[in-house]
Design a protein around this motif. Structure first.
Motif, short mmCIF file in Angstrom:
data_model
loop_
_atom_site.label_atom_id
_atom_site.label_comp_id
_atom_site.label_asym_id
_atom_site.label_seq_id
_atom_site.Cartn_x
_atom_site.Cartn_y
_atom_site.Cartn_z
N ARG A 199 -5.77 -10.03 47.06
CA ARG A 199 -6.08 -10.73 45.80
C ARG A 199 -7.27 -10.07 45.11
NH1 ARG A 199 -5.67 -16.14 48.18
NH2 ARG A 199 -3.54 -16.81 47.75
N SER A 200 -8.27 -9.70 45.91
CA SER A 200 -9.46 -9.09 45.31
C SER A 200 -9.14 -7.72 44.73
CB SER A 200 -10.58 -8.98 46.35
OG SER A 200 -10.27 -7.97 47.27
N ARG A 201 -7.96 -7.17 45.07
CA ARG A 201 -7.52 -5.91 44.47
C ARG A 201 -6.44 -6.16 43.41
NH1 ARG A 201 -9.32 -5.40 49.21
NH2 ARG A 201 -10.31 -3.51 50.01
N GLY A 202 -6.28 -7.41 43.02
CA GLY A 202 -5.41 -7.72 41.90
C GLY A 202 -4.00 -8.18 42.20
N VAL A 203 -3.63 -8.34 43.47
CA VAL A 203 -2.29 -8.84 43.77
C VAL A 203 -2.26 -10.34 43.51
CG1 VAL A 203 -0.58 -9.16 45.59
CG2 VAL A 203 -1.91 -7.07 45.50
N ASN A 204 -1.19 -10.79 42.81
CA ASN A 204 -1.07 -12.22 42.54
C ASN A 204 0.10 -12.79 43.33
OD1 ASN A 204 -1.01 -14.74 41.52
ND2 ASN A 204 -1.28 -14.10 39.39
N PHE A 205 -0.21 -13.66 44.27
CA PHE A 205 0.84 -14.16 45.15
C PHE A 205 1.59 -15.37 44.58
CE2 PHE A 205 -1.88 -11.95 48.22
CZ PHE A 205 -0.93 -11.18 48.86
N GLU A 206 1.00 -16.04 43.58
CA GLU A 206 1.58 -17.31 43.15
C GLU A 206 2.44 -17.23 41.90
OE1 GLU A 206 -1.85 -17.70 44.15
OE2 GLU A 206 -1.24 -18.49 46.11
N GLU A 207 2.32 -16.16 41.14
CA GLU A 207 3.01 -16.16 39.85
C GLU A 207 4.19 -15.20 39.81
OE1 GLU A 207 0.29 -15.68 36.59
OE2 GLU A 207 -0.79 -17.49 37.26
N GLY A 208 4.95 -15.29 38.73
CA GLY A 208 6.04 -14.35 38.50
C GLY A 208 7.37 -14.85 39.04
N SER A 209 8.40 -14.04 38.81
CA SER A 209 9.74 -14.42 39.21
C SER A 209 9.87 -14.37 40.72
CB SER A 209 10.74 -13.46 38.59
OG SER A 209 10.53 -12.18 39.13
N LEU A 210 11.01 -14.88 41.20
CA LEU A 210 11.24 -14.91 42.64
C LEU A 210 11.21 -13.50 43.23
CD1 LEU A 210 11.73 -17.34 44.41
CD2 LEU A 210 14.16 -16.74 44.44
N ARG A 267 7.71 -12.14 43.32
CA ARG A 267 6.92 -12.76 44.38
C ARG A 267 7.31 -12.22 45.76
NH1 ARG A 267 6.17 -19.14 43.79
NH2 ARG A 267 7.12 -19.14 41.74
N ALA A 268 8.61 -11.98 45.92
CA ALA A 268 9.07 -11.42 47.19
C ALA A 268 8.46 -10.03 47.38
CB ALA A 268 10.59 -11.34 47.20
N LYS A 269 8.39 -9.28 46.27
CA LYS A 269 7.82 -7.93 46.37
C LYS A 269 6.33 -7.98 46.72
CE LYS A 269 8.38 -5.24 42.87
NZ LYS A 269 8.93 -4.57 41.67
N MET A 270 5.66 -9.01 46.24
CA MET A 270 4.23 -9.15 46.50
C MET A 270 3.94 -9.42 47.98
SD MET A 270 2.45 -8.53 43.98
CE MET A 270 3.66 -7.37 43.37
N LEU A 271 4.98 -9.81 48.72
CA LEU A 271 4.77 -10.07 50.14
C LEU A 271 4.59 -8.79 50.95
CD1 LEU A 271 7.15 -13.02 50.97
CD2 LEU A 271 4.68 -13.04 50.78
N VAL A 272 5.05 -7.66 50.37
CA VAL A 272 4.96 -6.38 51.10
C VAL A 272 3.51 -6.04 51.47
CG1 VAL A 272 5.43 -3.91 50.99
CG2 VAL A 272 7.13 -5.54 50.21
N PRO A 273 2.58 -6.06 50.50
CA PRO A 273 1.19 -5.75 50.89
C PRO A 273 0.57 -6.76 51.84
CG PRO A 273 1.29 -6.42 48.59
CD PRO A 273 2.69 -6.26 49.05
N LEU A 274 1.27 -7.86 52.06
CA LEU A 274 0.78 -8.84 53.04
C LEU A 274 1.41 -8.59 54.41
CD1 LEU A 274 -0.70 -11.52 53.67
CD2 LEU A 274 1.36 -12.70 52.95
N LEU A 275 2.73 -8.36 54.39
CA LEU A 275 3.45 -8.28 55.67
C LEU A 275 3.19 -6.98 56.43
CD1 LEU A 275 6.86 -9.96 54.89
CD2 LEU A 275 4.94 -10.84 56.19
#
Lengths: 264, 277
Positions: free
Chosen positions: A182-193, A196-204
């Motif tokens: 998040r501190s590098r700008g990834v937003n986990f809560e917004e956008g289309s499904l 949001r699924a793509k945003m999980l990559v930098p987490l997983l």
């Protein structure tokens, strides 16, 4: 996040809390079996009273049981509605196309509803009154007979207890990685499904990598402390079977007898 | 006294490496000695102690621990003599409660439950963690977790305790705590090997081994090692605070003694200097 999973265990000094985990585990499964013996209102009342007594004995607030039922509300409604509109037999009150409400349908719907609520309450009771580590120990004890068919019970038990031990650690790690991304700008809560699924990559991916690193470190530490698997190990944590455990088992046996007697 | 660990002509390289990490390395450690192994990252410190514990197998060379050679057959006997405390306090915790974790090593040995209970209490008392018996590790601080790890090692009654950068992930307070505990264990007669980047920890040892690119670059008392300030910096290591202070004083035109001074020695010397003027 931490409170969600392991915080489910609620500490209290009650009759149910003091019961042996093996007894509680066994009876929770057994309860699901005997609930299928019920087929009239007397039997359901009997099990309803049994559940109510257990819940009262646990000294846990009713709100927690509602929290247990809430995630299943849609499933319960769906099943009840299905029973209500698609049952046949008995007196027909209302009919429209393939939908009809019959006396038997209403009865079945009520029974199904009772069955759901009772099972959920009983299994919630198990997790609320038993610490996860004791559940794992209880499972190990109940799986013991499987050793005869060469199931690696000791290894499974160790796996289970390590998994439980790492749940809070990995939860903390997940929160940390999420905050870092998040501190590098990834937003986990917004956008289309899809977004949001793509945003999980930098987490997983970091989470996977760190899990494997942890596993490696832990394996070396275990080996350095003399772990070599197998059955010559002894156990430090012990489970004690009290008189109350036997009494509760007997109570359930009596209830089973009554159920069979009251059945139509 | 006698030697408790003897490494002779050790050669080792990781499978994906071209150059051997160790080539004909020899080292021996006396019983009851506290040896600090220092060196820059990648110099092979951790690998060396893992080879001693039999966690990694060398290509050539012999290692004796208390007279027993480290071979695949003797490995479990060796591991009863050596206890290891690792760097990351989180990743070496096996059980979801403190006492279960302390007892893990004894479970592996197949000890009786009464013996285990007695030793768990005893070991937790030694590391001042008896109030945390039933706690869950995720609620302990890093320093407390390391103390539990040390308790787990103590229950096995080893001769040698190896600290593989055990203080590097702790806050300054936790680090001081662990160093104090190490001093206490050293006094009790355990042989300690500590791998460290922390100069305060190395200063407490009887002997400091500097490893540089798989070779023992220096092996002497902390006082002598720390006096070679320039060489230490060239090897990528830090110098102790008192040495840095001496350097600053020299820059300001104050004559300083050549030998290494501990912090207490430095204070004494400064007092003497003050009373002279």
């Amino acid at each position: 996040m931490n409170k969600l999973l392991l915080g489910r265990y609620i500490h209290a000094d009650s009759f149910v809390h003091k019961l042996d985990a093996r007894a509680k585990l066994f009876l929770s499964f057994y309860f699901i079996v005997i609930i299928f013996l019920c087929n009239n209102w007397q039997t359901y009342t009997l099990l309803g009273i049994l559940t109510l007594v257990s819940v009262v004995c646990s000294k846990i607030k009713l709100k927690f049981f509602w929290d247990g039922i809430r995630p299943l509300v849609w499933l319960i409604i769906f099943t009840v509605v299905l029973q209500l509109f698609f049952s046949s037999g008995g007196h027909v009150y209302w009919q429209w196309g393939i939908f009809r409400i019959t006396s038997l349908g209403i009865e079945n719907a009520i029974y199904i509803f009772c069955r759901f609520v009772l099972i959920v309450c009983m299994s919630t009771l198990l997790t609320l009154t038993t610490p996860p580590l004791q559940i794992a120990d209880g499972m190990e004890a109940l799986m013991k007979p499987l050793k005869k068919v060469k199931v690696p019970v000791d290894e499974i038990a160790l796996m289970l207890s390590i998994a439980l031990r790492f749940v809070p650690t990995l939860m903390d790690e997940t929160t940390k990685i999420m905050n870092a991304q998040r501190s590098r700008g990834v937003n986990f809560e917004e956008g289309s499904l899809w977004h949001r699924a793509k945003m999980l990559v930098p987490l997983l991916i970091p989470l996977f990598v760190s899990s494997f690193n942890r596993a490696e470190d832990l394996a070396i530490a275990m080996e350095a402390r003399g772990y070599r698997g197998g059955s010559h190990r002894t156990k430090y944590r012990q489970q004690v079977w009290h008189r109350n455990d036997t009494l509760v088992m007997m109570l359930f046996a009596v209830v089973t007898g009554l159920l069979i007697y009251l059945r139509k | 006294m006698g030697k408790i660990i003897e490494v002779k002509d050790l050669t080792f390289h990781y499978p994906d490496q071209k150059e051997p990490l160790f080539d004909q390395l020899s080292l021996s450690i006396e019983r009851g000695q506290w040896v600090a192994i220092i060196g820059h990252n990648g110099s092979g410190k951790s690998t060396l102690v893992r080879i001693i514990d039999g966690l990694l197998a060398p290509q050539a060379g012999t290692i004796f621990v208390d007279g027993i050679s480290v071979t695949p057959e003797n490995i479990w006997q060796i591991r009863e003599k050596i206890g290891m405390v690792f760097q990351n306090p989180d990743n070496q915790f096996v059980s979801a409660d403190v006492e279960g974790d302390v007892a893990f090593g004894m479970e592996n040995l197949g000890l009786d439950r009464d013996v285990m209970k007695y030793r768990v209490d005893q070991a937790l008392r030694k590391v001042n963690m008896e109030d945390f018996k039933g706690h869950d590790p995720s609620r302990l601080s890093g320093g407390q977790k390391q103390r539990v790890a040390i308790a787990g090692v103590l229950t096995l009654r080893p001769d040698v305790i190896i600290f593989d950068e055990a203080t590097s992930m702790l806050d300054p307070e936790g680090r001081q705590d662990i160093i104090k505990l190490m001093t206490k264990l050293h006094k009790k007669g355990y042989t300690l090997i500590s791998i460290t980047h922390n100069i305060d920890e190395a200063a407490m040892a009887d002997r400091v081994c500097v490893i540089d690119d798989g070779k023992i670059a220096a092996d002497s008392s902390p006082a002598e090692i720390f006096a070679q300030e320039k060489e230490l910096i060239a090897m990528g290591l830090d110098v102790p605070y008192s040495e840095r202070l001496k350097d600053e004083l020299l820059h300001n035109g104050i004559e300083v003694p050549h030998e290494y001074l501990t912090e207490k020695g430095m204070v004494d010397w400064l007092c003497k200097l003050h009373s002279k003027n």
